[in-house]
Design an enzyme around this catalytic site. Structure first.
Site, PDB file in Angstrom:
ATOM      1  CG  ASP A 171      -4.593   0.325   5.853  1.00  0.00           C
ATOM      2  OD1 ASP A 171      -5.414  -0.086   4.997  1.00  0.00           O
ATOM      3  OD2 ASP A 171      -4.134   1.480   5.855  1.00  0.00           O
ATOM      4  CG  ASP A 186      -6.759  -3.805   2.518  1.00  0.00           C
ATOM      5  OD1 ASP A 186      -7.225  -3.714   1.375  1.00  0.00           O
ATOM      6  OD2 ASP A 186      -6.292  -2.838   3.139  1.00  0.00           O
ATOM      7  CG  ASP A 235      -1.885   1.111   1.275  1.00  0.00           C
ATOM      8  OD1 ASP A 235      -2.454   1.410   0.221  1.00  0.00           O
ATOM      9  OD2 ASP A 235      -2.094   1.693   2.354  1.00  0.00           O
TER      10      ASP A 235
END
Length: 884
Positions: free
Chosen positions: A617, A621, A329
């Site tokens: 996070d 996900d 990410d």
């Protein structure tokens, strides 16, 4: 309760449904509801008791075989053998339980850190309570910086913005409102009158009613789905399982052959041949391997924890070492997750922000601070990230922010809204007039300008000036900077009606600011290290394409102008899985993607045989974290669900920590591989020795001999190999690949020739002792020969442990004495081995005799020969590898 979605229900209906009102619940009613609905918390990950953890350690097949061998030994009177086997097995189980418990403690500590408080209306007053004590019907207030403590239906909203990336993957905050929505089947991101648990308030304030808590929230609903997801098998687990099966087959075949031949010869009794078969089984099984693997992994997790990587599942340490792809990410992992002022456009000049100091009378600095809802708290700034960046910049430049806010309090305002894209505030001046401070989108602000301030002088706003501002704005935008423009004017009195029409006109342009969430300073070097290690870093973000590409270029993930390496979620949706699978290697940056796209990315790379590490996070996900070979959760910004679905948690949310963990993983695998080479070559030497002694009709080593050698030489030295320092250039090698195993890289051939060498040397020593005896008595000669074979087989393994410090490198290159634990392990093992022969009273227990200096000389010479031969073989191996 009503089945109609809460966002579609009028507030009156919700009050009635939840038996609540705008005065809040009484504490007594809240306590009753807490008993009824349960605590407002997600289900803890199912934990097992210490006893359950301990029993689970005995499910390994090699452990089961060992237990069977111990049982047979006990029934046949070999109690010492049985006790030693059981001791090794129990120690292994204790190590496993200890580390598993440690991992659970680390994650529970993170969960405690994530639990926020809430401000709730109880007994007619607002008070602070733990968020897990909230119940449906509670009325909660929200302000910038708060974490939404439960699912809320908004009652009142003042410019509220909520960042919901935990649920939606969208990093841009959503503007909320309290009106009832009539549309049906709205996505979570479109339910503007709802605020969901674990999302973050970035701007404004609001009041809302709790309509769902705990597992009934949107976060809880997805968490429930995650609990049922299957666990992935790590390469380490697969390798150990395969190794166990192969060794089991080999053991059974060898034991059956020896037992059968011995019975056919008729020279041994059934019990003696059964014990011989047991000895072979014990010799072949590396009974210390499970313990050594567990200890090596556990020590790896301890080292990684000190470097901010918390490992939840032991095998994940090794999996990191085989990682081919790290899909990360952007926000907070590759970047600092902190908007920062990078460029200033002031006085017709574009300058870098950090060296530039705006004077106290600068209207640009004043508008940046005054037209701003940031709250200055004792522990930092709270508010929208864009606004806090403006205040933080001035604080960093030692601008007297507090004094300005004190001297010029806000007396009126026109709040920001998404239609006009402006915000204006009014502040009194010392001369009795008022300053109007305006900030907003450059294209909207330019429509309201009449003048421009240049070096303290106000000049008319002309077309050339306009073109210059627009060009600068465009240039900053192409660099993925977020641009805000600032203006002001001085008025004599505050209008009776304060709105956009009465305030936002005839403005004087003060300047522009370019902001970005900058990359972490250490990440660029980490990307270089990852690439040199053959690992491909990917960026996955919900941000716009231009922003993602700009950061990726700055980090070195892609080269400047490499637009083809960037793909958006919309473009990904247009591809079938088959088409994407063919093209997945073309892309390194994924922009504007939803969390569900991550699963597709993981699967596409896994189908190519790659080992994939994935960071995340948010709750959404979690499926991708489960699907990845190594799921990496965020310790700071991550939700409890994403942490629970992860194999590893980054305590600092930093990409560089992943690369550090990969290096540690490679070291762990290399050290386990060294231990396996050492153990199996030693065990092969033992098997060969016993097998040939049986075939030749020689007196064979007893089970207690083999077990003592294994306990002494296979435990401490093998564990010490598990903590060998990292070999040079370990990160310069390519990933070993999904299909590699512990026997790859020349390990299998090394095990074979080194095992044959150990067995051959031991048999040679036995032959020499029988052929050239020290004693005339045949019984004493045989006793000496057996003792010398026992001593040689044990000592040769201790010398061979030095060989095993590296698969191919010379012992003198990797360092003889770098590993202090290894040095002590060898000394202790030698003392325990020598004790059985040299200390009076142990001779009868171990069926050995005393040796004189001549006999010890033969034993030592034979053992040292092991090092000499292996060094010669390694020399030719290195020459071959260099020429290949």
């Amino acid at each position: 309760m009503s089945k109609q979605p809460r966002y579609q229900q009028p507030l009156e209906a919700i009050y009635q449904d939840l038996k609540a009102d705008d005065r809040g619940l009484q504490q007594s009613e809240a306590s009753q509801r807490l008993a009824q609905y349960g605590h407002n918390a997600l289900n803890q990950q199912k934990t097992t008791s210490m006893l359950q953890k301990f029993i689970a350690q005995f499910k390994d097949f090699m452990i089961i075989v060992l237990l069977a061998a111990a049982l047979i030994a006990a029934f046949t009177g070999e109690v010492v053998d049985a006790v030693i086997i059981l001791l090794v097995v129990v120690l292994n189980a204790i190590f496993g339980v200890f580390q598993e418990s440690k991992a659970e403690e680390a994650i529970n500590a993170l969960k405690e850190m994530a639990a926020p408080d809430a401000t709730v209306l109880r007994d007619g007053d607002f008070k602070t309570v733990k968020s897990d004590e909230l119940v449906p019907g509670d009325i909660v207030t929200l302000e910038a910086g708060d974490i939404v403590p439960a699912d809320l239906r908004l009652i009142e909203s003042a410019s509220l913005k909520v960042e919901e990336s935990a649920l939606t993957g969208e990093s841009v905050p959503v503007e909320k409102q309290a009106e009832t929505l009539t549309a049906g089947d709205l996505a979570i991101g479109d339910r503007l009158n709802m605020a969901y648990m674990n999302s973050n308030v970035t701007y404004g304030r609001a009041t809302g009613m709790v309509v769902a808590t705990g597992m009934q929230t949107e976060v809880g609903r997805i968490a429930g789905m995650i609990e049922a997801a299957d666990e992935t098998t790590t390469p380490l687990q697969a390798n150990l399982t395969q190794l166990g099966k192969s060794l089991t087959i080999l053991i059974l075949v060898i034991a059956a052959v020896v037992f059968g031949i011995g019975m056919l010869r008729g020279s041994e009794s059934l019990i003696n041949m059964l014990l011989t078969a047991i000895s072979l089984a014990v010799a072949a099984i590396p009974e210390g391997l499970p313990a050594i693997v567990t200890i090596t992994l556990a020590l790896g997790t301890q080292r990684m924890a000190k470097r901010h990587a918390l490992v939840r599942k032991l095998p994940a340490v090794e999996t990191l070492g085989s990682t081919d792809i790290i899909a990360s990410d952007k926000t907070g992992t590759l970047t600092q997750n902190k908007m920062t002022v990078e460029k200033l456009y002031v006085n017709q000049e574009l300058v870098d922000a950090r060296p530039t100091h705006l004077p106290t009378d600068s209207h640009l600095a004043q508008v940046m601070i005054l037209s701003n809802d940031t709250k200055i708290m004792a522990d930092g700034l709270a508010g929208d990230p864009t606004e806090t960046a403006l205040v933080q910049y001035n604080l960093d430049q030692d601008y007297p922010v507090d004094q300005l806010l004190k001297d010029r309090p806000r007396v009126s305002e026109v709040p920001f809204d998404s239609e006009r894209k402006l915000m204006s505030t009014v502040h009194p001046l010392a001369n009795g007039k008022f300053l109007v401070a305006v900030k907003g989108a450059p294209d909207e602000l330019l429509k309201r300008l009449t003048d421009v301030e240049i070096n303290g002088e106000v000049v008319p706003f002309t077309k050339p000036l306009r073109d210059q501002i627009l060009t600068t704005n465009h240039d900053l935008a192409t660099q993925a900077l977020r641009v805000l423009a600032f203006a002001y004017k001085i008025i004599d009195v505050v209008p009776a009606t304060v709105n956009s029409d009465t305030l936002e006109n005839n403005l004087i342009f003060a300047g522009m600011v370019g902001m970005i969430d900058p990359e972490r300073p250490e990440v660029a070097q980490a990307v270089v290290e990852a690439k040199s290690a053959g690992i491909r870093p990917l960026m996955i973000t919900g941000d716009h394409r231009d922003t993602a590409e700009a950061i990726a270029v700055r980090l070195g993930i892609i080269d400047a102008g490499d637009d083809a390496a960037v793909i958006t979620g919309a473009e990904l949706d247009e591809m079938s899985d088959a088409e994407f699978g063919k093209k997945v290697g073309d892309y390194s940056v994924y922009a504007r993607v939803a969390p569900e796209h991550k699963v597709r990315i993981v699967n596409a790379w896994q189908k190519r045989g790659k080992v994939v590490a994935m960071t995340g996070d948010g709750v959404n996900d979690a499926p991708a974290l489960k699907a990845a070979d190594i799921g990496i959760g965020m310790g700071i910004t991550g939700t409890e669900v994403s942490k629970g679905a992860s194999d590893m948690v980054l305590a600092d949310d930093n990409f560089a920590t992943i690369v550090v963990a990969v290096e540690e993983g490679r070291k762990v695998f290399a050290n386990i591989q060294k231990a396996i080479q050492y153990l199996l070559s030693a065990n092969l030497g033992e098997v060969l020795t016993l097998f040939m002694m049986t075939m030749l009709g020689w007196q064979i080593l007893a089970p207690v001999h083999i077990l003592w050698i294994n306990l002494v030489t296979d435990t401490l030295p093998a564990i010490a190999l598990g903590v060998e320092p990292t070999e040079k250039n370990i990160m310069a090698h390519k990933p070993r690949g999904r299909n590699s195993n512990f026997f790859s890289g020349g390990v299998f051939s090394s095990i074979i020739y080194q095992g044959l060498l150990e067995g051959g040397i031991t048999l040679l020593v036995y032959w020499l002792a029988i052929t050239y005896p020290v004693h005339a008595s045949a019984s004493l000669a045989h006793a000496d020969a057996l003792t010398m074979a026992f001593a040689t087989l044990g000592l040769i393994q201790l010398f061979h442990a030095f060989n095993s410090k590296s698969i191919h490198e010379s012992l003198f290159t990797v360092g003889l004495f770098r590993n202090k634990f290894f040095n002590w392990a060898i000394l202790i093992a030698f003392a325990l081995l020598a004790m059985t022969i040299m200390v009076p009273g142990f001779n009868s227990l171990f069926h050995v005799s005393h040796l004189d200096a001549y006999q010890w000389g033969i034993v030592f010479a034979a053992s040292i020969a092991m090092v000499v031969v292996v060094e010669i073989v390694k020399f030719f191996q290195r020459r071959h590898l260099r020429q290949a």
